[in-house]
Write a protein that holds these residues in place. Structure first.
Motif, PDB file in Angstrom:
ATOM      1  N   VAL A  39       9.377  12.677   0.303  1.00  0.00           N
ATOM      2  CA  VAL A  39       9.134  12.007  -1.178  1.00  0.00           C
ATOM      3  C   VAL A  39       9.006  10.292  -0.935  1.00  0.00           C
ATOM      4  N   PHE A  40       8.137   9.916  -1.916  1.00  0.00           N
ATOM      5  CA  PHE A  40       8.373   8.338  -2.332  1.00  0.00           C
ATOM      6  C   PHE A  40       8.551   8.316  -3.729  1.00  0.00           C
ATOM      7  N   VAL A  41       9.023   7.323  -4.305  1.00  0.00           N
ATOM      8  CA  VAL A  41       9.078   7.104  -5.696  1.00  0.00           C
ATOM      9  C   VAL A  41       7.750   6.852  -6.382  1.00  0.00           C
ATOM     10  N   ILE A  42       7.375   7.282  -7.309  1.00  0.00           N
ATOM     11  CA  ILE A  42       6.077   7.167  -7.915  1.00  0.00           C
ATOM     12  C   ILE A  42       6.017   5.909  -8.875  1.00  0.00           C
ATOM     13  N   THR A  43       7.094   5.462  -9.337  1.00  0.00           N
ATOM     14  CA  THR A  43       7.162   4.391 -10.400  1.00  0.00           C
ATOM     15  C   THR A  43       7.309   3.137  -9.533  1.00  0.00           C
ATOM     16  N   SER A  44       5.985   2.323  -9.698  1.00  0.00           N
ATOM     17  CA  SER A  44       6.267   1.199  -8.416  1.00  0.00           C
ATOM     18  C   SER A  44       7.128   0.118  -8.749  1.00  0.00           C
ATOM     19  N   ASP A  45       7.342  -0.302 -10.110  1.00  0.00           N
ATOM     20  CA  ASP A  45       8.412  -1.232 -10.399  1.00  0.00           C
ATOM     21  C   ASP A  45       9.641  -1.055 -10.900  1.00  0.00           C
ATOM     22  N   ASN A  46       9.960   0.362 -10.534  1.00  0.00           N
ATOM     23  CA  ASN A  46      11.243   0.939 -11.104  1.00  0.00           C
ATOM     24  C   ASN A  46      11.582   0.869 -12.610  1.00  0.00           C
ATOM     25  N   PHE A  86      14.277  15.541  14.514  1.00  0.00           N
ATOM     26  CA  PHE A  86      13.945  15.232  13.207  1.00  0.00           C
ATOM     27  C   PHE A  86      12.427  15.431  13.160  1.00  0.00           C
ATOM     28  N   ARG A  87      11.934  16.185  12.097  1.00  0.00           N
ATOM     29  CA  ARG A  87      10.530  16.291  11.999  1.00  0.00           C
ATOM     30  C   ARG A  87       9.888  15.937  10.631  1.00  0.00           C
ATOM     31  N   SER A  88      10.733  15.213   9.859  1.00  0.00           N
ATOM     32  CA  SER A  88      10.213  14.550   8.588  1.00  0.00           C
ATOM     33  C   SER A  88      10.914  13.245   8.299  1.00  0.00           C
ATOM     34  N   ILE A  89      10.381  12.424   7.623  1.00  0.00           N
ATOM     35  CA  ILE A  89      10.914  11.163   6.881  1.00  0.00           C
ATOM     36  C   ILE A  89      10.754  11.224   5.333  1.00  0.00           C
ATOM     37  N   GLU A  90      11.364  10.386   4.792  1.00  0.00           N
ATOM     38  CA  GLU A  90      11.105  10.047   3.456  1.00  0.00           C
ATOM     39  C   GLU A  90      11.106   8.511   3.070  1.00  0.00           C
ATOM     40  N   ASP A  91      10.569   7.950   2.041  1.00  0.00           N
ATOM     41  CA  ASP A  91      10.636   6.645   1.957  1.00  0.00           C
ATOM     42  C   ASP A  91      10.388   6.222   0.351  1.00  0.00           C
ATOM     43  N   ASN A  92      11.560   6.269  -0.209  1.00  0.00           N
ATOM     44  CA  ASN A  92      11.352   5.852  -1.720  1.00  0.00           C
ATOM     45  C   ASN A  92      10.556   4.399  -1.936  1.00  0.00           C
ATOM     46  N   GLY A  93      10.550   3.718  -1.046  1.00  0.00           N
ATOM     47  CA  GLY A  93       9.705   2.232  -1.449  1.00  0.00           C
ATOM     48  C   GLY A  93       8.065   2.293  -0.871  1.00  0.00           C
ATOM     49  N   MET A  94       7.738   3.328  -0.555  1.00  0.00           N
ATOM     50  CA  MET A  94       6.383   3.453   0.162  1.00  0.00           C
ATOM     51  C   MET A  94       5.569   2.848  -0.704  1.00  0.00           C
ATOM     52  N   MET A  95       5.531   3.117  -1.979  1.00  0.00           N
ATOM     53  CA  MET A  95       4.476   2.361  -3.075  1.00  0.00           C
ATOM     54  C   MET A  95       4.280   0.808  -2.916  1.00  0.00           C
ATOM     55  N   LYS A  96       5.552   0.461  -2.543  1.00  0.00           N
ATOM     56  CA  LYS A  96       5.709  -0.926  -2.156  1.00  0.00           C
ATOM     57  C   LYS A  96       5.100  -1.564  -1.028  1.00  0.00           C
ATOM     58  N   ARG A  97       4.906  -0.800  -0.095  1.00  0.00           N
ATOM     59  CA  ARG A  97       4.521  -1.040   1.440  1.00  0.00           C
ATOM     60  C   ARG A  97       3.019  -1.533   1.404  1.00  0.00           C
ATOM     61  N   ALA A  98       2.503  -2.388   2.123  1.00  0.00           N
ATOM     62  CA  ALA A  98       0.926  -2.692   2.320  1.00  0.00           C
ATOM     63  C   ALA A  98       0.216  -1.514   2.602  1.00  0.00           C
ATOM     64  N   ALA A  99      -0.956  -1.314   2.234  1.00  0.00           N
ATOM     65  CA  ALA A  99      -1.823  -0.106   2.515  1.00  0.00           C
ATOM     66  C   ALA A  99      -1.970  -0.020   4.128  1.00  0.00           C
ATOM     67  N   GLU A 100      -2.036  -0.960   5.066  1.00  0.00           N
ATOM     68  CA  GLU A 100      -2.046  -0.807   6.336  1.00  0.00           C
ATOM     69  C   GLU A 100      -0.857  -0.157   7.000  1.00  0.00           C
ATOM     70  N   GLN A 101       0.380  -0.771   6.398  1.00  0.00           N
ATOM     71  CA  GLN A 101       1.424  -0.230   7.063  1.00  0.00           C
ATOM     72  C   GLN A 101       1.673   1.471   6.502  1.00  0.00           C
ATOM     73  N   GLN A 102       1.231   1.898   5.211  1.00  0.00           N
ATOM     74  CA  GLN A 102       1.266   3.182   4.825  1.00  0.00           C
ATOM     75  C   GLN A 102       0.411   3.996   5.681  1.00  0.00           C
ATOM     76  N   LYS A 103      -0.842   3.532   6.045  1.00  0.00           N
ATOM     77  CA  LYS A 103      -1.785   4.296   6.989  1.00  0.00           C
ATOM     78  C   LYS A 103      -1.124   4.462   8.433  1.00  0.00           C
TER      79      LYS A 103
END
Length: 310
Positions: free
Chosen positions: A105-112, A73-90
């Motif tokens: 993709v990640f979901v752009i709406t942070s609080d659903n 596999f060569r990609s991931i997606e993570d709907n909850g990326m916006m909720k992760r800590a900035a350090e983990q995102q990086k």
């Protein structure tokens, strides 16, 4: 997790299971030296999500990413990326870059908030929420290396005629596109089948909205599970809306599990998508049909089988 130990213990067992369905490990010189059992990549670019390989990779998404890479596999997606800590995102972004993988993709709406009656209303409070989330998403995308973000306009506003609601959605998406476009980011509108109150449900509807927004930062997310439930005729509807599709997602129906567990002929669908020259990501937006390690290996086999169209 000690990946070297894991690979030594499971390489033979995993290889025999995968080879049973016609999958053969292929050592290629460009793979990093620390990944000795790397499978050859698939013909299409499938993106798994956090938890899909947790029984092999452990709870840490970084180790799951490495396991997924090991198996092609060569990609991931993570709907909850916006909720992760900035350090983990990086950290996720750095890991993907090191392995030559892509972020889906990640979901752009942070609080659903998109599950409420929102952009259809035309109310400024919802437009402001959307625009603020877009500004945040720009920074998140920089950290994790993302390009695509999922957007859902919300539910029907039953106090307004349908055409007014459509105009309100178009107006909001134009404003959002103005924020994303300078950064080369793309919000992808997802048509859903979860409940009848959702405003956006059909490919023709999303196609018309994208044409009206008229921005490279507003495209369609064609989730084939949802579209099978809502309208069927997947290949023809892909063709009709192809020039506005920015992202694809997978899930067999019924059940929303991996290809081969339902009624959809994903080998033919994947063959058609490949024949159209698609170079984007196909998100694995579904659960595992079986549980545990055996279920994860069965999922990999299912994708190898559906991807064997050449």
């Amino acid at each position: 997790m000690k990946r070297r130990s894991f690979l030594q213990q499971t390489a033979l067992a995993g290889a025999s299971l995968l080879t049973a369905s016609g999958v053969h490990a292929a050592a290629t010189p460009h793979y990093p030296e620390h990944l000795p059992v790397a499978e050859k990549p698939f013909n299409l670019n499938y993106a798994f999500h956090d938890g899909m390989f947790k029984n092999h990779g452990g709870n840490d998404i970084i180790d799951q990413i490495k396991f997924g890479y090991d198996h092609g596999f060569r990609s991931i997606e993570d709907n909850g990326m916006m909720k992760r800590a900035a350090e983990q995102q990086k950290k996720i972004g750095d890991t993907l870059q090191k392995l030559g993988m892509s972020m889906g993709v990640f979901v752009i709406t942070s609080d659903n908030w998109h599950w409420n009656t929102t952009l259809t209303t035309g109310k400024q409070e919802w437009i402001d929420k959307m625009l603020n989330d877009c500004k945040t998403a720009v920074e998140v995308a920089k950290r994790c290396g993302a390009r695509w973000m999922t957007v859902v306009p919300g539910n029907f506003d039953r106090s307004l005629p349908f055409d007014y609601q459509t105009a309100n959605v178009i107006t909001a998406l134009r404003k959002a596109s103005a924020i994303l476009e300078p950064h080369g980011l793309v919000m992808v509108l997802e048509m859903l089948s979860d409940n009848p109150d959702l405003f956006l449900r059909h490919s023709a509807q999303a196609y018309m909205i994208c044409k009206a927004v008229n921005s490279p930062s507003c495209k369609m997310l064609f989730d084939m599970y949802h579209m099978q439930r809502n309208e069927g005729d997947i290949i023809n509807n892909l063709n009709k809306s192809w020039d506005e599709i920015g992202y694809l997602q997978i899930g067999d129906n019924p059940g929303r599990k991996e290809p081969g567990t339902g009624e959809m002929n994903y080998r033919n669908i994947f063959k058609h998508i490949h024949s159209k020259g698609f170079k984007g990501i196909l998100g694995m937006e579904h659960g595992n049909f079986q549980q545990g390690k055996e279920g994860e290996l069965a999922l990999i086999r299912a994708y190898r089988e559906a991807d064997s169209f050449l």
